[in-house]
Scaffold this motif. Structure first.
Motif, PDB file in Angstrom:
ATOM      1  N   GLY A 181       0.781  -1.238   0.000  1.00  0.00           N
ATOM      2  CA  GLY A 181       0.000   0.000   0.000  1.00  0.00           C
ATOM      3  C   GLY A 181       0.808   1.280   0.000  1.00  0.00           C
ATOM      4  N   HIS A 182       2.136   1.171  -0.013  1.00  0.00           N
ATOM      5  CA  HIS A 182       2.979   2.371  -0.031  1.00  0.00           C
ATOM      6  C   HIS A 182       3.193   2.882  -1.451  1.00  0.00           C
ATOM      7  CE1 HIS A 182       4.435   3.555   3.912  1.00  0.00           C
ATOM      8  NE2 HIS A 182       4.333   2.291   4.273  1.00  0.00           N
ATOM      9  N   THR A 183       3.503   4.177  -1.558  1.00  0.00           N
ATOM     10  CA  THR A 183       3.830   4.789  -2.842  1.00  0.00           C
ATOM     11  C   THR A 183       5.351   4.815  -2.994  1.00  0.00           C
ATOM     12  OG1 THR A 183       1.913   6.233  -2.590  1.00  0.00           O
ATOM     13  CG2 THR A 183       3.543   6.873  -4.262  1.00  0.00           C
ATOM     14  N   ILE A 184       5.838   4.357  -4.139  1.00  0.00           N
ATOM     15  CA  ILE A 184       7.273   4.389  -4.406  1.00  0.00           C
ATOM     16  C   ILE A 184       7.554   5.465  -5.457  1.00  0.00           C
ATOM     17  CG2 ILE A 184       9.299   3.077  -5.185  1.00  0.00           C
ATOM     18  CD1 ILE A 184       8.061   2.030  -2.535  1.00  0.00           C
ATOM     19  N   VAL A 185       8.403   6.423  -5.087  1.00  0.00           N
ATOM     20  CA  VAL A 185       8.841   7.442  -6.053  1.00  0.00           C
ATOM     21  C   VAL A 185       9.874   6.768  -6.960  1.00  0.00           C
ATOM     22  CG1 VAL A 185       9.993   9.671  -6.333  1.00  0.00           C
ATOM     23  CG2 VAL A 185       8.456   9.287  -4.381  1.00  0.00           C
ATOM     24  N   PRO A 186       9.643   6.744  -8.284  1.00  0.00           N
ATOM     25  CA  PRO A 186      10.549   6.001  -9.181  1.00  0.00           C
ATOM     26  C   PRO A 186      12.004   6.439  -9.014  1.00  0.00           C
ATOM     27  CG  PRO A 186       8.621   6.780 -10.381  1.00  0.00           C
ATOM     28  CD  PRO A 186       8.577   7.420  -9.027  1.00  0.00           C
TER      29      PRO A 186
END
Length: 425
Positions: A181-186
């Protein structure tokens, strides 16, 4: 069943595990390392000497060295910063020294000293260190009244109440964290050198001088062009610039590559830089100086170095200004001196690609900063999940600052876990 599992046998992972075990001696802790050796980045950093931290002891100044994480790290650095790191190692018999540029290394000049310190601490504190343990899945599960972490290793599972993830820039682990559920910054590369082929700097590798370097913004941009335009307009750096066989490096370039990591990736590493080799001058002021020298000096320009820059660079820039080797000061025209002043204060170079800075590969990217509570380094998305080190979207302008981020995050995550464990009992 473990109280705490730490995924990642690097700087942040070891630091967190050691601080938990010290605060709660009977806590069952294991560090999981996918490779056959732990602390590999510690081993190669600083050319094998390990740039442990930086002698910047004011949190408000320290946090200015992080292109990603500057705002978020101010609070953590007030809790734990460079002075605390020095104290940690001193207490364990590892003395550090400060070099002229502020970098701090063990007095032994060997990264093995730092590795030995960590390994002996894990042995003393009873922390399990499991090598060749690549994680192939992470999930949260309900067990009676408890929420537990289940970590898959090959065909086996390990259970823990608390999980600290400190795997650095690991795409596989980022994927598992994203699935939770986390957002990963590319990720994009940070800390790299510039590839340049140009007669003005060819034949003089190893030459170092103080310079100011500016990225010339591009007019045509793709996506997010407004943001990129804004960031690229401010890409300017000064400091030692090193001429290499492939282009330019040194602190001035590395700082620029870190602050401009996302912009330069958008440029596909094809862009122009402007270099001022004599930062105390602008073009008009320098031309004025040259015209004064012209009145008094009789020798050739080649043999008269009127500025504090390396002789070989002075010679190359004179030739680039279309001034022949035999021309004397009385013979040189104002137009030629204007061209030389331009070369010295605003040399434009075309950059075609980048090179990794030594073995210290650093990326900008990782877990979105908005999804972490920086008072505890706990996930805002899931309970009992903590992060530390480069897995988070934080990076710095040199290795020592990156390590300080690892020590600070490891310490505060450990403190957060200990507080939660103490609530239960």
């Amino acid at each position: 069943m473990y109280d705490v599992l730490v995924i990642g046998g690097g700087a942040a992972g070891f630091y967190a595990a050691i601080h938990i075990a010290e605060a709660r001696p009977n806590t069952k802790i294991a560090i999981l390392e996918r490779g056959k050796e732990v602390l590999t980045k510690v081993k190669i950093s600083g050319g094998g000497r390990c740039n442990v931290t930086h002698a910047e002891f004011d949190p408000k100044e320290l946090n200015k060295n992080y292109p990603r994480g500057e705002k978020e790290l101010l609070g953590p650095f007030h809790t734990y910063a460079s002075g605390d790191t020095v104290g940690f190692f001193e207490e364990r018999g590892v003395s550090l020294k400060i070099e002229e540029d502020g970098r701090m290394f063990p007095v032994s000049n060997s990264s093995q000293t730092i590795i030995d310190c960590f390994v002996s601490e894990t042995e003393r504190l009873g922390i399990e260190v499991k090598i060749l343990c690549p994680v192939s899945g992470i999930e949260q599960m309900q067990h009676k009244d408890d929420t537990l972490w289940r970590v898959k290793i090959a065909e086996n599972f390990l259970l823990a109440k608390y999980l600290i993830v400190a795997t650095g820039s690991n795409p596989k682990i980022w994927k598992y964290i994203e699935e939770l559920g986390h957002t990963i910054v590319p990720p994009v590369p940070s800390l790299f050198t510039f590839n340049i082929k140009d007669d003005r700097i060819s034949g003089i590798p190893g030459l170092s001088t103080h310079a100011e370097v500016t990225v010339i913004p591009k007019k045509k941009l793709g996506t997010n062009s407004k943001k990129v335009k804004l960031e690229s307009a401010n890409l300017i750096s000064d400091g030692p610039l090193l001429i290499t066989h492939w282009g330019v490096s040194g602190p001035a370039i590395l700082k620029l590559s870190a602050w401009g990591a996302r912009v330069l990736e958008q440029y596909n590493y094809q862009f122009k830089i402007k270099v001022n080799w004599v930062t105390e001058y602008h073009k008009d002021g320098l031309l004025e100086l040259f015209l004064k020298v012209k009145q008094d000096e009789k020798k050739t320009l080649l043999r008269t170095k009127v500025l504090d820059i390396p002789k070989r660079l002075w010679v190359n820039l004179i030739r680039a200004s279309h001034i022949e080797d035999s021309i004397t000061w009385p013979e040189v025209s104002k137009q030629q001196l204007s061209a030389l002043a331009e070369q010295l204060t605003a040399s434009v170079f075309q950059v075609n690609g980048k090179s990794t800075f030594k073995e210290e590969f650093v990326t900008a990217g990782g877990i979105d900063l908005k999804e972490i509570n920086f008072k505890t380094y706990q996930s805002k998305v899931l309970p009992n999940l903590y992060f530390a080190g480069e897995i988070i979207n934080i990076d710095a302008i040199t290795g020592g600052f990156n390590f300080q981020n690892a020590w600070t995050g490891g310490y505060i995550a450990a403190k957060g876990v200990v507080e939660e464990l103490n609530k239960v009992q």
